[in-house]
Enzyme design. Structure first.
Site, PDB file in Angstrom:
ATOM      1  N   THR A  16       0.848  -1.203   0.000  1.00 14.67           N
ATOM      2  CA  THR A  16       0.000   0.000   0.000  1.00 14.67           C
ATOM      3  C   THR A  16       0.878   1.246   0.000  1.00 14.67           C
ATOM      4  OG1 THR A  16      -1.667  -1.220   1.222  1.00 14.67           O
ATOM      5  CG2 THR A  16      -1.874   1.167   1.222  1.00 14.67           C
ATOM      6  N   SER A  40       8.815  -7.230  -5.185  1.00 11.76           N
ATOM      7  CA  SER A  40       9.099  -8.646  -5.362  1.00 11.76           C
ATOM      8  C   SER A  40       7.852  -9.470  -5.091  1.00 11.76           C
ATOM      9  CB  SER A  40      10.223  -9.038  -4.389  1.00 11.76           C
ATOM     10  OG  SER A  40      10.198 -10.415  -4.171  1.00 11.76           O
ATOM     11  N   ILE A  43       8.294 -12.044  -2.353  1.00 14.86           N
ATOM     12  CA  ILE A  43       8.182 -11.631  -0.943  1.00 14.86           C
ATOM     13  C   ILE A  43       6.729 -11.297  -0.598  1.00 14.86           C
ATOM     14  CG2 ILE A  43       8.861  -9.859   0.733  1.00 14.86           C
ATOM     15  CD1 ILE A  43      11.571  -9.759  -0.645  1.00 14.86           C
ATOM     16  N   GLU A  50      -7.009  -2.488   6.320  1.00 15.35           N
ATOM     17  CA  GLU A  50      -8.257  -2.346   5.564  1.00 15.35           C
ATOM     18  C   GLU A  50      -9.204  -1.306   6.132  1.00 15.35           C
ATOM     19  OE1 GLU A  50      -9.516  -6.551   5.143  1.00 15.35           O
ATOM     20  OE2 GLU A  50      -8.200  -6.416   3.382  1.00 15.35           O
ATOM     21  N   LYS A  79     -17.180   3.948   6.314  1.00 15.12           N
ATOM     22  CA  LYS A  79     -16.915   3.772   7.740  1.00 15.12           C
ATOM     23  C   LYS A  79     -17.211   5.066   8.485  1.00 15.12           C
ATOM     24  CE  LYS A  79     -13.031   3.054  10.916  1.00 15.12           C
ATOM     25  NZ  LYS A  79     -11.569   2.970  11.026  1.00 15.12           N
ATOM     26  N   LEU A 328       5.290   0.941   6.788  1.00 15.23           N
ATOM     27  CA  LEU A 328       5.743   0.173   7.952  1.00 15.23           C
ATOM     28  C   LEU A 328       7.239   0.312   8.191  1.00 15.23           C
ATOM     29  CD1 LEU A 328       3.566  -3.015   7.316  1.00 15.23           C
ATOM     30  CD2 LEU A 328       3.161  -1.212   9.002  1.00 15.23           C
ATOM     31  N   GLU A 337      -6.642   2.336  15.939  1.00 10.65           N
ATOM     32  CA  GLU A 337      -7.417   3.470  15.428  1.00 10.65           C
ATOM     33  C   GLU A 337      -7.167   3.664  13.925  1.00 10.65           C
ATOM     34  OE1 GLU A 337      -9.783   5.436  16.514  1.00 10.65           O
ATOM     35  OE2 GLU A 337      -9.842   5.125  18.685  1.00 10.65           O
ATOM     36  N   THR A 339      -4.611   4.029  11.841  1.00 11.14           N
ATOM     37  CA  THR A 339      -3.865   5.249  11.525  1.00 11.14           C
ATOM     38  C   THR A 339      -2.679   5.042  10.567  1.00 11.14           C
ATOM     39  OG1 THR A 339      -2.812   4.834  13.669  1.00 11.14           O
ATOM     40  CG2 THR A 339      -4.407   6.611  13.566  1.00 11.14           C
ATOM     41  N   ILE A 341      -2.289   3.831   7.349  1.00  8.18           N
ATOM     42  CA  ILE A 341      -2.389   4.321   5.964  1.00  8.18           C
ATOM     43  C   ILE A 341      -2.379   5.853   5.977  1.00  8.18           C
ATOM     44  CG2 ILE A 341      -3.876   4.395   3.903  1.00  8.18           C
ATOM     45  CD1 ILE A 341      -4.693   1.500   4.554  1.00  8.18           C
TER      46      ILE A 341
HETATM   47  P1  FAD Z   1       4.187  -4.196   2.903  1.00  4.11           P
HETATM   48  O1  FAD Z   1       2.747  -4.399   2.576  1.00  4.11           O
HETATM   49  O2  FAD Z   1       4.867  -5.205   3.753  1.00  4.11           O
HETATM   50  O3  FAD Z   1       4.979  -4.012   1.553  1.00  4.11           O
HETATM   51  C1  FAD Z   1       6.372  -4.168   1.484  1.00  4.11           C
HETATM   52  C2  FAD Z   1       6.772  -4.252   0.032  1.00  4.11           C
HETATM   53  O4  FAD Z   1       8.190  -4.293  -0.040  1.00  4.11           O
HETATM   54  C3  FAD Z   1       6.253  -5.488  -0.690  1.00  4.11           C
HETATM   55  O5  FAD Z   1       5.896  -5.170  -2.001  1.00  4.11           O
HETATM   56  C4  FAD Z   1       7.480  -6.402  -0.710  1.00  4.11           C
HETATM   57  O6  FAD Z   1       7.451  -7.297  -1.771  1.00  4.11           O
HETATM   58  C5  FAD Z   1       8.565  -5.357  -0.880  1.00  4.11           C
HETATM   59  N1  FAD Z   1       9.881  -5.835  -0.486  1.00  4.11           N
HETATM   60  C6  FAD Z   1      10.334  -6.124   0.753  1.00  4.11           C
HETATM   61  N2  FAD Z   1      11.617  -6.556   0.691  1.00  4.11           N
HETATM   62  C7  FAD Z   1      11.972  -6.512  -0.617  1.00  4.11           C
HETATM   63  C8  FAD Z   1      13.145  -6.848  -1.331  1.00  4.11           C
HETATM   64  N3  FAD Z   1      14.223  -7.337  -0.721  1.00  4.11           N
HETATM   65  N4  FAD Z   1      13.143  -6.684  -2.661  1.00  4.11           N
HETATM   66  C9  FAD Z   1      12.066  -6.208  -3.327  1.00  4.11           C
HETATM   67  N5  FAD Z   1      10.924  -5.885  -2.700  1.00  4.11           N
HETATM   68  C10 FAD Z   1      10.874  -6.046  -1.371  1.00  4.11           C
HETATM   69  N6  FAD Z   1      -3.280   0.212   8.570  1.00  4.11           N
HETATM   70  C11 FAD Z   1      -4.421   0.915   8.489  1.00  4.11           C
HETATM   71  O7  FAD Z   1      -4.411   2.075   8.079  1.00  4.11           O
HETATM   72  N7  FAD Z   1      -5.597   0.341   8.862  1.00  4.11           N
HETATM   73  C12 FAD Z   1      -5.679  -0.910   9.379  1.00  4.11           C
HETATM   74  O8  FAD Z   1      -6.759  -1.399   9.684  1.00  4.11           O
HETATM   75  C13 FAD Z   1      -4.467  -1.636   9.534  1.00  4.11           C
HETATM   76  N8  FAD Z   1      -4.460  -2.876  10.069  1.00  4.11           N
HETATM   77  C14 FAD Z   1      -3.261  -3.522  10.248  1.00  4.11           C
HETATM   78  C15 FAD Z   1      -3.219  -4.725  10.952  1.00  4.11           C
HETATM   79  C16 FAD Z   1      -1.997  -5.344  11.201  1.00  4.11           C
HETATM   80  C17 FAD Z   1      -1.956  -6.609  11.997  1.00  4.11           C
HETATM   81  C18 FAD Z   1      -0.801  -4.791  10.704  1.00  4.11           C
HETATM   82  C19 FAD Z   1       0.516  -5.465  10.928  1.00  4.11           C
HETATM   83  C20 FAD Z   1      -0.846  -3.604   9.991  1.00  4.11           C
HETATM   84  C21 FAD Z   1      -2.063  -2.947   9.788  1.00  4.11           C
HETATM   85  N9  FAD Z   1      -2.105  -1.719   9.155  1.00  4.11           N
HETATM   86  C22 FAD Z   1      -3.273  -1.023   9.078  1.00  4.11           C
HETATM   87  C23 FAD Z   1      -0.915  -1.161   8.552  1.00  4.11           C
HETATM   88  C24 FAD Z   1      -0.968  -1.390   7.047  1.00  4.11           C
HETATM   89  O9  FAD Z   1      -1.112  -2.776   6.778  1.00  4.11           O
HETATM   90  C25 FAD Z   1       0.305  -0.875   6.398  1.00  4.11           C
HETATM   91  O10 FAD Z   1       0.535   0.441   6.811  1.00  4.11           O
HETATM   92  C26 FAD Z   1       0.174  -0.875   4.904  1.00  4.11           C
HETATM   93  O11 FAD Z   1      -0.238  -2.129   4.423  1.00  4.11           O
HETATM   94  C27 FAD Z   1       1.479  -0.507   4.265  1.00  4.11           C
HETATM   95  O12 FAD Z   1       2.406  -1.545   4.342  1.00  4.11           O
HETATM   96  P2  FAD Z   1       3.748  -1.344   3.550  1.00  4.11           P
HETATM   97  O13 FAD Z   1       3.425  -1.067   2.134  1.00  4.11           O
HETATM   98  O14 FAD Z   1       4.592  -0.388   4.293  1.00  4.11           O
HETATM   99  O15 FAD Z   1       4.455  -2.780   3.694  1.00  4.11           O
END
Ligand code: FAD
Length: 494
Positions: A16, A40, A43, A50, A79, A328, A337, A339, A341
């Protein structure tokens, strides 16, 4: 880095965070800088996230995303807030809505008048004075501007990333499939020069956005920006997520159901329900957590459980050298809450504002980091409130939460409210007075006094004042369609 020209932006990661960043940066800075995203498939993404909060609508507007199309593509529902079960005590329920409660007087918030009413024989709940809250419980909703509702979305995270990918690629983002094997640093400046992939490709850039999720491959793995651990305030460190079929028409709110070592979420979408158990591993082991979640699901399971580990806290520097953490990789404060996204959106918009014609100064970086930290600290305090202000003492987890020392900033807010009924929003704090009021009172903190101006209303004036607000809300809510009917019609769904 004193000054440098940013012509090539490289985003590492396509969850995201990565695709929100790619879509926004290529749409707004497309002519100034090229945008390349590496992800990737092997991964994958974290696969959760959500439930959202209202500012996401602004992000979508900036992206010129038509709301109905977005709803259809992400199978989203609307929501109006979060219903909290068992937080103050087992069996108790309260609601944190996105709406404001009552009507403020210039000198004092509505709560003072409501408190005066309670002392003078009024029995109506504080909830009855909030339009969005009353609508949520009656499952009514409209996104039409005439109805002036404050709302967010419950969406399918995987579909949202896919939808944003389409937009970003249309705007010129180049997607590179592959696993990043090495982060190459410039030996003189310590800045990231390029990313080397397992298949031998090298992607060079001027500015790197770390969206690699909990791995934080660039900002921490290569640059060691540092991490502040906040587990002593927010002790949950594990989650299990699973999707189920819907068990009825989707309600316009998320549920957060506390249990003896954490809480469980329920997020209704158009086509399914998102569920998860958040827990503290010191008090609940994985097998027991899984059993608890699987025994408390609203429909049939349609996915295997997704086991997640996290450490609550924040990257000390969200922007370090020529790398910015978004998502993350920048830290995580559990989803209570919704927060996360929002924090992604904040860092992206902040970056756009601080990247004028290509030159970046150290002062921009310092300002960026100060603002990002302030966002995180304010949200942190609001989250801690839910754990600290509780009457629950039925398990070691809740006893630990009730006994913990809290940050001074939160203590001041709670005690000011307890003594005087006053609460103030500072700077650009995400959660406004209304949110603090609903959660503080929902968690059982009741003020000892209220503003004297409220007592200036005599009994008749007070009756009329309070009744008028309640009747107006009832009238407005009665004009709203049912949420599920509105969603169906709005999305043109079958
Ligand atoms: P990820 O989705 O982990 O994406 C990481 C990306 O990096 C992937 O594409 C992966 O393939 C890539 N990557 C990693 N290493 C490599 C590598 N070596 N080479 C190439 N690519 C690589 N947020 C909300 O706002 N509302 C919610 O209700 C909510 N619920 C959640 C519940 C839980 C239990 C958790 C843990 C999180 C929740 N979040 C929520 C947070 C939300 O899921 C994240 O903020 C959001 O999905 C963004 O994640 P991200 O893109 O930072 O990481």
């Amino acid at each position: 880095m004193n000054t440098s020209h940013v012509r090539r932006i490289v985003i590492a990661g396509g969850g995201t965070a990565g695709w929100m960043a790619a879509a926004a940066l290529s749409r707004t800075l497309g002519r100034v800088a090229s945008v390349t995203l590496i992800e990737s498939k092997q991964i994958g993404t974290v696969g959760v996230g959500e439930s959202t909060i209202p500012p996401l609508a602004l992000f979508n507007r900036l992206m010129k995303i038509p709301e109905a199309e977005f709803m259809r593509e992400t199978q989203a529902t609307f929501k109006l807030g979060i219903e909290f079960h068992n937080w103050k005590e087992d069996g108790d329920v309260y609601f944190h809505s996105f709406g404001e409660t009552g009507k403020d007087h210039w000198s004092a918030g509505f709560q003072h008048f409501w408190l005066h009413g309670q002392q003078n024989g009024h029995t109506q709940s504080f909830d009855d004075y909030c339009y969005e809250l009353v609508a949520a419980y009656e499952r009514r909703f409209s996104a039409h501007p005439d109805h002036r509702m404050s709302y967010a979305y419950q969406l399918d995270a995987t579909r949202y990333a896919g939808y944003l990918r389409k937009l970003a690629e249309e705007e010129g983002t180049t997607r590179v499939e592959g696993k990043i094997a090495k982060v190459d640093l410039n030996p003189e400046t310590g800045h990231i020069a390029s990313l080397s992939l397992e298949d031998g490709q090298t992607v060079e850039g001027d500015l790197f956005i770390d969206c690699t999720g909990f791995r934080a491959l660039l900002i921490e793995g290569a640059l060691h920006a540092g991490f502040d651990d906040w587990t002593h305030w927010l002790p949950c460190d594990r989650a299990i997520a699973v999707q189920t079929t819907s068990d009825g028409p989707p309600v316009p709110y998320t549920k957060a159901i506390a249990h003896d070592a954490g809480w469980q979420w329920r997020i209704p979408l158009q086509h399914r329900t998102g569920n998860g158990l958040v827990y503290c591993s010191a008090y609940l082991d994985q097998d027991a957590a899984e059993e608890r979640l699987m025994g408390n699901l609203p429909g049939e399971t349609i996915t295997k459980p997704n086991f997640l580990r996290f450490t609550t806290g924040v990257r000390r520097k969200q922007w370090f050298r020529n790398c910015i953490a978004v998502g993350l990789s920048g830290g995580f404060m559990e989803p209570l809450e919704s927060t996360s996204i929002h924090l992604i959106q904040r860092n992206i918009l902040r970056l756009i504002r601080m990247l004028p014609a290509g030159e970046i100064s150290d002062r921009d970086i310092a300002e960026f980091n100060d603002q990002a930290m302030e966002d995180m600290v304010q949200i942190r305090d609001f989250l801690i409130l839910h754990y600290k202000a509780t009457d629950r003492r039925d398990s070691p987890f809740w006893r630990q939460c009730a006994a913990m020392e809290i940050p001074d900033s939160l203590d001041q807010k709670i005690e000011l409210f307890r003594e005087t009924g006053r609460v103030f929003r500072r700077h650009e704090e995400l959660f406004a007075e209304s949110s603090w009021l609903q959660v503080m009172m929902g968690q059982g903190i009741m003020p000892k006094s209220y503003h004297p101006i409220a007592a200036k209303l005599d009994k008749r004036e007070l009756d009329v004042f309070l009744r008028t607000i309640r009747e107006r809300i009832q009238h407005e809510v009665s004009r709203l369609p049912l949420h599920e009917e509105f969603v169906k019609e709005y999305c043109g769904a079958e």
